[in-house]
Design an enzyme around this catalytic site. Structure first.
Site, PDB file in Angstrom:
ATOM      1  N   SER A 121       0.808  -1.220   0.000  1.00 14.27           N
ATOM      2  CA  SER A 121       0.000   0.000   0.000  1.00 14.27           C
ATOM      3  C   SER A 121       0.840   1.268   0.000  1.00 14.27           C
ATOM      4  O   SER A 121       0.387   2.312  -0.478  1.00 14.27           O
ATOM      5  CB  SER A 121      -0.956   0.010   1.203  1.00 14.27           C
TER       6      SER A 121
ATOM      7  N   GLU B  59     -10.038   7.250   1.649  1.00 12.91           N
ATOM      8  CA  GLU B  59      -9.678   5.833   1.587  1.00 12.91           C
ATOM      9  C   GLU B  59     -10.688   4.968   2.329  1.00 12.91           C
ATOM     10  O   GLU B  59     -10.942   5.162   3.516  1.00 12.91           O
ATOM     11  CB  GLU B  59      -8.298   5.589   2.210  1.00 12.91           C
TER      12      GLU B  59
ATOM     13  N   ASP C 209      -5.350   0.656  -4.801  1.00 10.37           N
ATOM     14  CA  ASP C 209      -3.888   0.587  -4.854  1.00 10.37           C
ATOM     15  C   ASP C 209      -3.393  -0.792  -5.269  1.00 10.37           C
ATOM     16  O   ASP C 209      -2.302  -0.933  -5.783  1.00 10.37           O
ATOM     17  CB  ASP C 209      -3.278   0.987  -3.500  1.00 10.37           C
TER      18      ASP C 209
END
Length: 384
Positions: A106, A273, A320
């Site tokens: 990530s 996110e 991601d």
């Protein structure tokens, strides 16, 4: 087997709030977690596709950590064939490898999405030589735009950190927290309170934030009523818990950030996110994946509602990397049942979807690399 059951029980009860930053990597789901039996669905609106200009004044970037097509389809099935994400008419696919690995983590994935450059796994906002790279959030600040970050993880975790910090390791949480003080970010909402207060260097970053005119709050019910000014919402000691603990924290935080940032007449950039789809993949839990896909979708709905009314806002949704090597073995659109399976407890190299709505959305179609996404946003929002 007994050890696995004990780990799972602790994992479910705690919701990760009292766990260490990376404890979600140690979880392992039993078969009961592989099937989401279905639940109440929520209504999904269809939004207008009419916009004021070809380029946006504002950009909202969603990173659904760990999501690829199976996770997306699991959410679609669970909500009985409808998601806010189905409003996105422009779609593409992105590769996600890092500078040194076919399978990204990530940190490198987040840095690629924040800077347009590849870096090595574990690195935050720096290149392969550990030199800082300016992020799109920092470039937006320099242009006078308002900026924000929202996350269900700690705000110092890899993905949000990649937009604001410059450290050689994602595990340097206290250093990442200190990097927030080096910026003029307007709003950030997520966990990680302890990294601002319980520090080895003795600094109290909450006091320093207050001195910089930030309002620092920990209760989402207080946070949601804030309409202007600088806001640091630190909603958990480390990570926010699972859905049964944190509730609608992500949609509420998304709406709050938009309300504050939209006060800037020049426009804004924000990253949101949905952190824990990734954790469901690591755990091999279809239930966890579904509940966080739906939570993130509701947050996307808040952004679309603003964008449809504003007509000057580009919303981009991507990931991601993929987590879990997830596949779907069975489902039912009428009941919302989803039966998943996972081939790994880690990340994979599978491509991830890219979806866009608003002025400039047509730029996000076809095959691309993750580094292309911030380059396209930069050209549309900042002009270079």
């Amino acid at each position: 087997m007994i050890q696995k059951i004990l780990i799972l029980a602790a994992f479910l009860i705690s919701g990760l709030t009292s766990a260490a930053q990376n404890d979600y990597l140690e979880s392992d789901a039993e078969d009961v977690e592989k099937t989401y039996i279905g639940g109440e669905s929520y209504e999904v609106k269809t939004f207008s596709q009419n916009f004021k200009a070809k380029k946006p004044k504002n950009v909202i970037l969603f990173i659904v950590d760990g999501m690829s097509l199976p996770h997306l389809h699991a959410g679609l099935t669970a909500n009985k064939g409808s998601l806010f994400l189905t409003n996105f008419k422009y779609m593409g696919l992105a590769t996600t490898h890092s500078a040194n690995k076919y399978i990204t983590d990530s940190a490198a994935g987040g840095t690629a999405l924040s800077t347009g450059q590849k870096t090595t796994n574990g690195a935050i906002g720096v290149d392969v030589n550990k030199k800082p790279i300016k992020t799109i959030l920092e470039e937006a600040e320099e242009k006078g735009l308002a900026t924000g970050l929202v996350s269900t993880s700690s705000i110092t975790h890899a993905t949000p950190a990649s937009f604001i910090a410059h450290q050689e390791s994602r595990n340097m949480y206290e250093e990442i927290a200190a990097d927030f003080l080096k910026t003029d970010i307007d709003v950030f909402i997520g966990g990680g309170y302890k990294h601002f207060t319980e520090r080895k260097d003795g600094r109290n970053l909450v006091e320093e934030l207050t001195q910089k005119n930030y309002r620092v709050e920990q209760d989402i019910n207080t946070i949601k009523n804030i309409k202007n000014g600088k806001l640091a919402g630190l909603t958990a000691s480390e990570h926010n818990g699972r859905m049964d603990e944190r509730g609608d924290m992500l949609p509420v935080a998304t709406s709050t950030a938009i309300n504050i940032l939209s006060n800037n007449k020049k426009g804004f950039f924000m990253m949101v996110e949905g952190s824990q789809v990734d954790w469901g993949g690591h755990a091999g839990s279809t239930i966890y994946v579904v509940e966080d896909m739906l939570d993130t979708d509701r947050a996307v709905g808040k952004a679309l509602e603003f964008a449809a009314q504003n007509k000057q806002t580009l919303v981009v949704v991507t990931s991601d990397h993929e987590t879990g090597g997830m596949t779907i073995l069975e489902g039912n659109y009428e009941t919302g049942m989803v039966k998943g399976e996972f081939t790994t407890g880690g990340h994979t190299g599978i491509m991830v979807p890219v979806m866009a709505y608003g002025p400039g959305a047509e730029q996000f179609t076809g095959f691309m690399d993750n580094t292309d996404i911030p380059k396209k946003i930069r050209k549309l929002l900042i002009g270079n």
